[in-house]
Scaffold this motif. Structure first.
Motif, PDB file in Angstrom:
ATOM      1  N   THR A   1     -59.897-113.745   7.313  1.00 50.71           N
ATOM      2  CA  THR A   1     -59.956-112.656   8.295  1.00 50.71           C
ATOM      3  C   THR A   1     -58.567-112.111   8.601  1.00 50.71           C
ATOM      4  O   THR A   1     -58.369-110.884   8.672  1.00 50.71           O
ATOM      5  CB  THR A   1     -60.619-113.129   9.600  1.00 50.71           C
TER       6      THR A   1
ATOM      7  N   MET B   1     -55.638-116.032  16.086  1.00 45.84           N
ATOM      8  CA  MET B   1     -55.907-114.732  15.477  1.00 45.84           C
ATOM      9  C   MET B   1     -55.057-113.644  16.120  1.00 45.84           C
ATOM     10  O   MET B   1     -54.488-112.780  15.431  1.00 45.84           O
ATOM     11  CB  MET B   1     -57.394-114.408  15.626  1.00 45.84           C
TER      12      MET B   1
ATOM     13  N   LEU C   1     -60.378-118.262   9.238  1.00 47.29           N
ATOM     14  CA  LEU C   1     -59.200-117.662   9.864  1.00 47.29           C
ATOM     15  C   LEU C   1     -58.313-116.993   8.823  1.00 47.29           C
ATOM     16  O   LEU C   1     -57.872-115.844   9.003  1.00 47.29           O
ATOM     17  CB  LEU C   1     -58.408-118.735  10.624  1.00 47.29           C
TER      18      LEU C   1
ATOM     19  N   LEU D   1     -63.219-122.630  16.143  1.00 50.14           N
ATOM     20  CA  LEU D   1     -63.275-121.177  15.981  1.00 50.14           C
ATOM     21  C   LEU D   1     -62.941-120.460  17.284  1.00 50.14           C
ATOM     22  O   LEU D   1     -62.303-119.392  17.266  1.00 50.14           O
ATOM     23  CB  LEU D   1     -64.660-120.752  15.478  1.00 50.14           C
TER      24      LEU D   1
ATOM     25  N   GLN E   1     -67.404-113.802  12.098  1.00 48.53           N
ATOM     26  CA  GLN E   1     -67.665-115.245  12.146  1.00 48.53           C
ATOM     27  C   GLN E   1     -68.672-115.599  13.248  1.00 48.53           C
ATOM     28  O   GLN E   1     -68.879-116.778  13.543  1.00 48.53           O
ATOM     29  CB  GLN E   1     -66.355-116.018  12.361  1.00 48.53           C
TER      30      GLN E   1
ATOM     31  N   MET F   1     -59.299-120.751  17.647  1.00 47.46           N
ATOM     32  CA  MET F   1     -58.630-119.924  16.646  1.00 47.46           C
ATOM     33  C   MET F   1     -58.566-118.461  17.057  1.00 47.46           C
ATOM     34  O   MET F   1     -57.821-117.670  16.454  1.00 47.46           O
ATOM     35  CB  MET F   1     -59.322-120.069  15.287  1.00 47.46           C
TER      36      MET F   1
ATOM     37  N   CYS G   1     -63.180-123.662   8.848  1.00 41.94           N
ATOM     38  CA  CYS G   1     -62.624-122.853   9.943  1.00 41.94           C
ATOM     39  C   CYS G   1     -61.289-122.246   9.554  1.00 41.94           C
ATOM     40  O   CYS G   1     -61.000-121.081   9.868  1.00 41.94           O
ATOM     41  CB  CYS G   1     -62.475-123.697  11.208  1.00 41.94           C
TER      42      CYS G   1
ATOM     43  N   PHE H   1     -62.702-110.930  13.771  1.00 39.24           N
ATOM     44  CA  PHE H   1     -62.932-112.371  13.667  1.00 39.24           C
ATOM     45  C   PHE H   1     -64.156-112.790  14.472  1.00 39.24           C
ATOM     46  O   PHE H   1     -65.010-113.544  13.989  1.00 39.24           O
ATOM     47  CB  PHE H   1     -61.686-113.113  14.165  1.00 39.24           C
TER      48      PHE H   1
END
Length: 568
Positions: A106, A563, A103, A556, A128, A559, A99, A124
């Motif tokens: 990306t 992001m 991140l 994710l 993903q 995240m 993960c 992202f």
């Protein structure tokens, strides 16, 4: 045409249902192995419908998105919490690392190409294949102290970038893990051979002869035989018969006996069987058919074969899991006499029913046996999950409320407000409440069909509103993003997966099949898991999927917040 537009503008809820209906239909269409998938289809249909410039109130999409996130957390919560303190910790660490790689790669691409926070979040989410980042990213952008025009533009770019990158994110992941992955690990033939070897090593008996070691689509059968072999000349007890069957490396049960006097008897270990009696055996078809050669000829006795068998699901409780570690341990316990394990579900994924398969609290066992036997086993294992259409909405409502309150709390770091947002809070609440359900299974029930509705309808209602709302600006967004975005999505999908395969092999030393399953789980791509299992002809990869999926699906999504914050 004007009257149609006015209708949808007057009744925007009708536009949402139009989008859902057409989106699910288009998402179900396939050309060879290619499909857009439901989420992408709903988004694109929403964009088309949105060309009518239909206003939709904001709270509607948030309600459905929170239901979706809570259901996601609820379904993976038991595996997520259990994996943190079990032998699956290596898979947990792997999923965390993957993960972070997703991140890092990306955000690096977004920085190089100068993408704003919305474009980065959309890249992202699509590359993903984590659709929930659309909502989490939107919530995070709304919490930022930036001009309103920037917020609006960034939020409009999220679904644009998602739609452009998601298709390769899905198809590319399946191809990389199903085709390139085995080649990186020594070649498809070598990986297949290693997978077969692992299956054999995990089973103490031949999987083709053990009724508890079967795929869910292989029927358990009940057949009657007239005893004629001389081995029964002086009578044999049920215990002796089953011991003889066990000596043949088969696991078959005697279910009923009709004596030569016509009396049908229920089973106990000391019951004697003589020549001329009839017996009913249960097990796999290919195992039982052999018994005609040593017991006697098969007969059809409608009365003898007419007895109720129970097929129920039992959730393993924490207390129950202390008695056994693997399927083999469970099968050898006295209360499992006459009870067969037909299937095991961890979350929504079926895992192999092999002797060495590790079990954990929250797993759902599909058991077959006489009702009295099933009840005894269920009491020892955990909670009998009888079919029911009732959902504990008190549990759902209060869980989302508590999660939302926690998620709304904000702290400032360097002048930037940071919070989980209500969406992140709902996800965390789902994790905790799903775990609590395994410890106290008498409350908080959400049946699987309800989870499916909350997951699919919740997410896609949200996506439909996003598509309709962004419709008027979508084409302009595509032009702004350009073809570079598609290429960026390819890199953002491919590079983390190749790194993950290498890490799983060289650093974490996973078995190749388990490695590929771990990669699919950490990236939460079910399509890739299916491609891997089809490529290897085995469901062993699912052993690496469930724990990493629980961790990856949680991290994710969260995240998505990182992001946005890292892209400002």
């Amino acid at each position: 045409m004007e009257s149609i537009v006015n209708f949808f503008r007057t009744y925007p809820e009708m536009a949402i249902f139009l989008t859902i209906g057409l989106g699910f239909w288009i998402g179900s269409l396939k050309y060879k192995n290619f499909t857009l998938g439901t989420v992408t289809s709903v988004l694109l249909v929403g964009v088309l419908v949105g060309q009518m410039d239909i206003p939709i109130s904001g709270p509607l999409k948030s309600v459905f998105f929170l239901l979706f996130l809570f259901a996601i957390g609820y379904s993976v919560g038991p595996q997520f919490v259990h994996s943190l303190r079990s032998s699956g910790i290596k898979q947990v660490v792997f999923a965390v690392v993957v993960c972070i790689v997703c991140l890092g790669v990306t955000i690096g691409i977004a920085k190089v190409l100068g993408y704003n926070a919305g474009m980065a979040a959309g890249l992202f989410a699509g590359a993903q294949t984590i659709s929930a980042v659309i909502g989490v990213g939107t919530d995070t952008i709304n919490s930022l102290s930036v001009p309103g025009a920037d917020k609006s533009h960034w939020i409009d770019m999220i679904p644009v970038c998602y739609a452009v990158t998601y298709i390769f994110g899905t198809i590319g992941s399946a191809y990389i893990l199903g085709t390139i992955g085995p080649r990186m690990l020594g070649g498809i033939d070598k990986v297949k051979a290693m997978t077969r070897s692992l299956e054999q090593s995990m089973s103490t008996t031949s999987s083709s002869d053990d009724p508890s070691q079967m795929s869910a689509n292989t029927p358990i059968v009940f057949r009657a035989y007239k005893v004629g072999d001389q081995w029964f000349e002086n009578g044999r007890s049920i215990k002796e018969i089953e011991q003889k069957i066990a000596s043949m490396d088969r696991r078959i049960f005697v279910e009923r006996v009709r004596t030569s006097f016509g009396i049908v008897s229920d089973i106990n270990p000391s019951l004697m069987v003589h020549i001329g009696d009839e017996v009913v055996l249960s097990g796999r078809r290919e195992a039982i058919v052999q018994d005609e050669s040593w017991i006697g000829e098969e007969v059809f006795d409608a009365e003898l074969l007419s007895f109720p068998m129970t097929n129920v699901s039992v959730t393993i409780s924490k207390k129950g899991s202390r008695q056994f570690r693997t399927v083999g341990d469970l099968r050898n316990l006295p209360f499992m006499y006459g009870v067969m394990v037909k299937d095991i579900k961890r979350g929504s994924t079926s895992i192999p029913v092999l002797d060495a398969t590790e079990l954990m609290a929250g797993d759902l066992l599909d058991l077959v046996g006489l009702e009295s036997q099933i009840k005894q086993a269920a009491d020892k294992i955990g909670y009998l999950d009888r079919p029911s259409n009732k959902t504990d909405l008190i549990f759902v409502g209060l869980g989302i409320l508590l999660g939302g309150i926690i998620g709304a709390l904000t702290i400032k770091a360097g002048g930037i407000p940071i919070s989980l947002s209500t969406s992140g809070g709902a996800l965390i609440a789902g994790l905790i409440f799903g775990w609590l359900r395994t410890k106290h299974p008498t409350f908080g029930r959400i049946p699987q069909p309800s989870i499916w509705i909350l997951n699919n309808l919740g997410l896609n209602m949200f996506i439909a509103v996003i598509g309709i709302s962004s419709g008027p600006t979508f084409i302009a967004g595509i032009k702004e993003a350009g073809v570079t975005l598609f290429l960026a999505g390819i890199v953002a999908t491919t590079l983390p997966l190749l790194i993950a395969i290498w890490l799983g092999d060289k650093v974490f030393k996973f078995h190749p099949a388990v490695n590929l399953g771990c990669c699919a789980g950490a990236r939460t791509t079910t399509a890739a898991l299916g491609a891997v299992q089809e490529s290897l002809g085995s469901n062993i990869p699912a052993m690496g999927y469930t724990v990493t999926y629980a961790v990856g699906n949680t991290l994710l999504i969260l995240m998505g917040v990182a992001m946005v914050l890292l892209s400002i």
